[in-house]
Design an enzyme around this catalytic site. Structure first.
Site, PDB file in Angstrom:
ATOM      1  N   TYR A   1       0.810  -1.222   0.000  1.00  0.00           N
ATOM      2  CA  TYR A   1       0.000   0.000   0.000  1.00  0.00           C
ATOM      3  C   TYR A   1       0.841   1.269   0.000  1.00  0.00           C
ATOM      4  O   TYR A   1       0.283   2.376  -0.012  1.00  0.00           O
ATOM      5  CB  TYR A   1      -0.937   0.000   1.210  1.00  0.00           C
ATOM      6  CG  TYR A   1      -1.911  -1.147   1.201  1.00  0.00           C
ATOM      7  CD1 TYR A   1      -2.947  -1.195   0.271  1.00  0.00           C
ATOM      8  CD2 TYR A   1      -1.783  -2.204   2.102  1.00  0.00           C
ATOM      9  CE1 TYR A   1      -3.832  -2.262   0.248  1.00  0.00           C
ATOM     10  CE2 TYR A   1      -2.667  -3.267   2.088  1.00  0.00           C
ATOM     11  CZ  TYR A   1      -3.692  -3.290   1.159  1.00  0.00           C
ATOM     12  OH  TYR A   1      -4.565  -4.358   1.131  1.00  0.00           O
TER      13      TYR A   1
ATOM     14  N   HIS B   1      -4.456   6.312  -0.931  1.00  0.00           N
ATOM     15  CA  HIS B   1      -5.082   6.131   0.379  1.00  0.00           C
ATOM     16  C   HIS B   1      -4.088   6.250   1.526  1.00  0.00           C
ATOM     17  O   HIS B   1      -4.491   6.328   2.695  1.00  0.00           O
ATOM     18  CB  HIS B   1      -5.746   4.745   0.428  1.00  0.00           C
ATOM     19  CG  HIS B   1      -7.179   4.771   0.857  1.00  0.00           C
ATOM     20  ND1 HIS B   1      -7.950   5.914   0.908  1.00  0.00           N
ATOM     21  CD2 HIS B   1      -8.002   3.757   1.255  1.00  0.00           C
ATOM     22  CE1 HIS B   1      -9.183   5.612   1.311  1.00  0.00           C
ATOM     23  NE2 HIS B   1      -9.234   4.317   1.539  1.00  0.00           N
TER      24      HIS B   1
ATOM     25  N   ASN C   1     -10.547   1.310   6.996  1.00  0.00           N
ATOM     26  CA  ASN C   1     -11.961   1.350   7.332  1.00  0.00           C
ATOM     27  C   ASN C   1     -12.245   1.169   8.815  1.00  0.00           C
ATOM     28  O   ASN C   1     -13.382   1.371   9.254  1.00  0.00           O
ATOM     29  CB  ASN C   1     -12.730   0.299   6.522  1.00  0.00           C
ATOM     30  CG  ASN C   1     -12.719   0.604   5.040  1.00  0.00           C
ATOM     31  OD1 ASN C   1     -12.171   1.604   4.590  1.00  0.00           O
ATOM     32  ND2 ASN C   1     -13.333  -0.272   4.259  1.00  0.00           N
TER      33      ASN C   1
END
Length: 198
Positions: A26, A31, A79
């Protein structure tokens, strides 16, 4: 949510939570710009990351101008960012004006910075979870523009894709500017930053 709390001498700490997803896959994705900003700050502070089971996060501590500063990278994935942030708030009995959340924003042009004193999640799922876990929208946040998803891209795929070589200079400049702006927030507060950085 915690079994103990910080000593009174530590309750004036400033908590700076950068949102993102843990794992090398990531890195350098839209993000994860929140992670990137707190990593830049950690480097400036010459502080060391350690993994906190209590906060379910990587944390780095330093003192700036006599104030304790705690950098936080939640390890709960985007999340569920609120789980980590709520633990820090509870542990330090933190007044929410002492917390800043840093995250990406699809609705801002690439590299644009925007401070807000409060507000809705605006579709950002990490912010949404923090709001749900804290039960309030009354906390400061710094949004970093990542631009809209390209045509025919699903936004969920876009935020987890790698920045292109053409985008990286703007992203790196935004991260550096954001790190500097966060230090201003720690000294001057959110209203000052909204007036000078937006």
């Amino acid at each position: 949510m915690t079994t103990g709390a910080a000593p009174a001498s530590e309750r004036s700490v400033k908590v700076i939570a950068g949102l993102g997803n843990p794992g090398r896959e990531y890195e350098r994705t839209p993000h994860n710009v929140g992670f990137d900003v707190v990593e830049a700050l950690r480097g400036q502070f010459a502080a060391e990351w350690r993994t906190s089971r209590r906060f379910q996060a990587r944390v780095a501590r330093t003192t700036r101008a006599g104030e304790q500063v705690l950098l936080v990278q939640p390890l709960t994935f985007m999340n569920l960012s609120g789980t980590s942030v709520r633990e820090a708030v509870d542990f330090f009995k933190l007044p929410l004006e002492n917390m800043l959340v840093i995250c990406d924003d699809l609705n801002l042009p690439l590299g644009k910075l925007r401070f807000r004193a409060k507000g809705s999640a605006g579709g950002q799922k990490g912010l949404r979870d923090i709001i749900a876990k804290l039960g309030t929208e009354e906390f400061a946040r710094l949004r970093i523009g990542i631009g809209a998803a390209p045509d025919n891209w699903d936004w969920a795929d876009y935020v987890l894709s790698k920045f292109s070589a053409e985008e990286l200079p703007a992203v790196e400049q935004a991260v550096a500017e954001a790190a500097d702006a966060v230090l201003v927030w720690a000294r001057e507060g959110i209203e000052f930053c909204m007036n000078t950085h937006n």
